[in-house]
Design a protein around this motif. Structure first.
Motif, mmCIF file in Angstrom:
data_model
loop_
_atom_site.group_PDB
_atom_site.id
_atom_site.type_symbol
_atom_site.label_atom_id
_atom_site.label_comp_id
_atom_site.label_asym_id
_atom_site.label_seq_id
_atom_site.Cartn_x
_atom_site.Cartn_y
_atom_site.Cartn_z
ATOM 1 N N CYS A 1 75.944 161.873 19.362
ATOM 2 C CA CYS A 1 74.641 161.341 19.756
ATOM 3 C C CYS A 1 74.541 161.148 21.269
ATOM 4 C CB CYS A 1 74.377 160.018 19.043
ATOM 5 S SG CYS A 1 74.357 160.149 17.242
ATOM 6 N N ALA A 2 75.677 160.900 21.920
ATOM 7 C CA ALA A 2 75.658 160.683 23.368
ATOM 8 C C ALA A 2 75.323 161.967 24.115
ATOM 9 C CB ALA A 2 76.994 160.132 23.833
ATOM 10 N N ALA A 3 75.559 163.123 23.494
ATOM 11 C CA ALA A 3 75.313 164.401 24.162
ATOM 12 C C ALA A 3 73.911 164.938 23.900
ATOM 13 C CB ALA A 3 76.349 165.436 23.706
ATOM 14 N N GLY B 1 75.370 154.402 19.076
ATOM 15 C CA GLY B 1 74.713 153.426 19.941
ATOM 16 C C GLY B 1 73.907 154.038 21.060
ATOM 17 N N GLU B 2 74.049 155.348 21.276
ATOM 18 C CA GLU B 2 73.316 156.026 22.360
ATOM 19 C C GLU B 2 71.968 156.581 21.901
ATOM 20 O OE1 GLU B 2 74.716 155.722 25.256
ATOM 21 O OE2 GLU B 2 76.507 154.851 24.339
ATOM 22 N N VAL C 1 64.230 157.292 17.733
ATOM 23 C CA VAL C 1 65.019 158.015 16.733
ATOM 24 C C VAL C 1 65.710 157.031 15.797
ATOM 25 C CG1 VAL C 1 66.879 159.690 16.407
ATOM 26 C CG2 VAL C 1 65.325 159.919 18.340
ATOM 27 N N GLN C 2 66.081 155.865 16.311
ATOM 28 C CA GLN C 2 66.691 154.846 15.458
ATOM 29 C C GLN C 2 65.771 154.470 14.306
ATOM 30 O OE1 GLN C 2 68.190 151.417 17.613
ATOM 31 N NE2 GLN C 2 68.854 152.694 19.327
ATOM 32 N N ARG D 1 80.453 150.905 21.633
ATOM 33 C CA ARG D 1 79.582 149.893 22.233
ATOM 34 C C ARG D 1 79.652 148.577 21.460
ATOM 35 N NH1 ARG D 1 75.656 150.665 25.910
ATOM 36 N NH2 ARG D 1 75.231 152.769 26.648
ATOM 37 N N ASP D 2 79.303 147.512 22.122
ATOM 38 C CA ASP D 2 79.121 146.217 21.485
ATOM 39 C C ASP D 2 77.684 146.185 20.969
ATOM 40 O OD1 ASP D 2 78.780 143.619 20.733
ATOM 41 O OD2 ASP D 2 79.636 142.729 22.546
#
Length: 521
Positions: free
Chosen positions: A243-245, A288-289, A294-295, A328-329
């Motif tokens: 997801c980060a990419a 978390g990114e 989208v969430q 991530r927190d």
């Protein structure tokens, strides 16, 4: 089954238009007329998929059925109908017949609804400029025309279905293959790893959503693979998404797919990762990114198992087991408004914490052995071996980058040692100098070496002990890092460079250990 369900999300094939035009040509060979058209019904709107005898602008028009009573009457008719020449309903094709020197009205008009596999698909329309053109077209001939066209549409749909399945299978094969590249086992016999394996085996056989927590580089992807392998979905695909990419503008499309024309650049329909993982497992790494927009859609899929492609009104049902991972927190991200609380609770049905490498004791040597074996084959070396001093250095290093940092350190050390010893050597010994971890390793020191000269924390050099290995390791890190920062006058960039760490990771480790760096000057 609606027309949209059978056509709107299928792949766009270049030859489909040609097949429809060939159908209309056959129709015009059987019935004399000035124009014929195939109109597809979607969401209360008719659009021309092929025309013969009508101007090209017809292809760009979208006819709302509610605004065109003639089309509405045709769609409602059981077997089609012919409008009388004096019908006062406006004709949508007036002025659209091609090849005319001026705008002329249509005087003879007939058509019939078309059905595909029992569902209303659209319309066949026939038009002429002379009022008596269709006098010879009785119900039997009209029925034959409808059957001819419906057979052609069914054949085109079959080809579309086959092409879609082939494209989806190809995309699935690529996604599945990428998820199996460089698959490794979860090595290690430490108590932390044994506990993790028990947790994996407990939840693996269920369909519960799992949230993997842990620092970067701990091997959360390997845990996801083991969870999938322990599930009833093992024979189905495991699809991984970083997801980060994902660029924010494409994250929606990547996960849920899109329909052709949904946005600029969407030149064809695309199958999303959820559809590819249907029946199997979807691993959302760095969840978390994801953007908040989208969430919200992800939450809907988790709640109902339903999704919609961007640009489509069609609802798809998927059966996917989701495994998510983050370093991530997330509770802190929720407090900052960057992550949805309801999504967090949906993802963390069964949270699993993947332990950092520093908490795994001698597992570091087992992992190093696996990485050495890989590099041995890659380099063509005969035997790559860790010297006793190198083992000590590996055990003493804090590994803020965890297993990934260890992998890279071993790869670099293997290459340096191999270049130094050469191909002819019976074995290649890796020493601390190849690892470049001397500054943080607890190495064997000469008897007259003082703690100040060696860089070893005084508490360890003086024989002080702590209750556990973890406490001893943290004490070592705390004293060494404090001394390192002090040597560089509080300059964290220089201190991080000496420690061989990324500045952000270095800063994070200082905060974790309670070390307050004084700014230079």
């Amino acid at each position: 089954m609606s027309a949209e369900m059978t056509t709107s999300d299928a792949p766009d094939l270049a030859g489909e238009g040609e097949r429809f035009r060939a159908l209309l040509k056959a129709v015009r060979e059987l019935v004399r007329c000035d124009a014929a058209a195939l109109l597809r019904l979607e969401d209360g709107t008719l659009s021309a998929v092929a025309v013969d005898g009508l101007s090209d602008e017809t292809l760009g028009r979208r006819f709302a059925v509610a605004a065109h009573p003639r089309f509405a009457r045709l769609l409602e008719s059981p077997a089609g109908l012919r409008f009388p020449p004096d019908c006062d309903l406006p004709d949508p094709y007036d002025g659209l017949v091609s090849g005319q020197p001026e705008i002329l009205p249509v005087h003879d008009c007939m058509g019939a609804p078309l059905r595909l596999r029992g569902a209303l698909w659209g319309l066949l329309t026939l038009d002429a400029l002379e009022a008596s053109t269709f006098d010879a077209v009785g119900p039997a001939r009209m029925e034959a025309l409808v059957r001819l066209v419906e057979s052609g549409i069914d054949a085109a749909q079959t080809i579309r279905d086959m092409a879609r399945r082939a494209a989806q299978e190809q995309a699935l094969a690529q996604a599945w293959q990428s998820s199996r590249v460089a698959t490794r086992e979860l090595l290690g016999t430490s108590a932390a790893m044994q506990q993790l394996r028990r947790e994996i085996d407990t939840v693996g056989a269920s369909d519960l959503t799992v949230l993997l927590l842990g620092e970067t580089g701990v091997g959360k992807d390997l845990v996801a693979q083991r969870l999938h392998a322990r599930s009833r979905r093992e024979a189905q695909p495991l699809v991984q998404v970083n997801c980060a990419a994902l660029p924010e503008t494409l994250a929606d499309s990547e996960l849920f797919g899109h329909r052709k024309g949904a946005f600029t650049g969407a030149i064809q329909d695309r199958t999303g990762k959820f559809e590819l993982a249907d029946g199997g497992t979807l691993f959302l790494d760095e969840v978390g990114e994801l953007p908040l927009t989208v969430q919200a859609k992800l939450l809907r899929v988790l709640q109902s198992g339903e999704l919609q492609r961007p640009g489509s009104d069609r609802t798809l049902r998927v059966d996917v087991r989701v495994i998510a991972a983050t370093n991530r927190d997330l509770p802190a991200a929720i407090a900052q408004g960057r992550f949805r609380a309801d999504l967090y609770h949906r993802l963390s049905v069964y949270p699993l914490v993947v332990p950092p490498l520093r908490a795994r004791g001698r597992d570091v040597l087992a992992l190093a052995g696996g990485f050495l074996e890989e590099n041995q084959h890659r380099l063509g070396a005969r035997n790559l071996r860790l010297s006793p001093a190198a083992r000590t250095a590996l055990l003493a290093h804090p590994w803020p980058g965890n297993v990934r940092e260890l992998e890279h350190a071993i790869s670099r050390a293997a290459l340096r040692a191999y270049r130094e010893h050469g191909r002819a050597a019976r074995w290649v010994a890796i020493e601390p100098r190849h690892l470049l971890l001397e500054e943080t390793a607890v190495a064997a020191l000469p008897a007259d070496t003082t703690p100040a000269a060696s860089g070893m924390p005084a508490s360890l050099a003086n024989g002080a002990t702590t209750t556990t290995l973890r406490e001893a390791t943290e004490a070592f890190q705390r004293e060494w890092l404090a001394a390192c920062v002090a040597r560089h006058g509080g300059n964290l960039s220089q201190a991080a460079a000496q420690a061989g760490m990324d500045r952000s990771n270095f800063h994070r480790l200082l905060r974790k250990l309670g070390i307050r760096a004084q700014p230079p000057g």
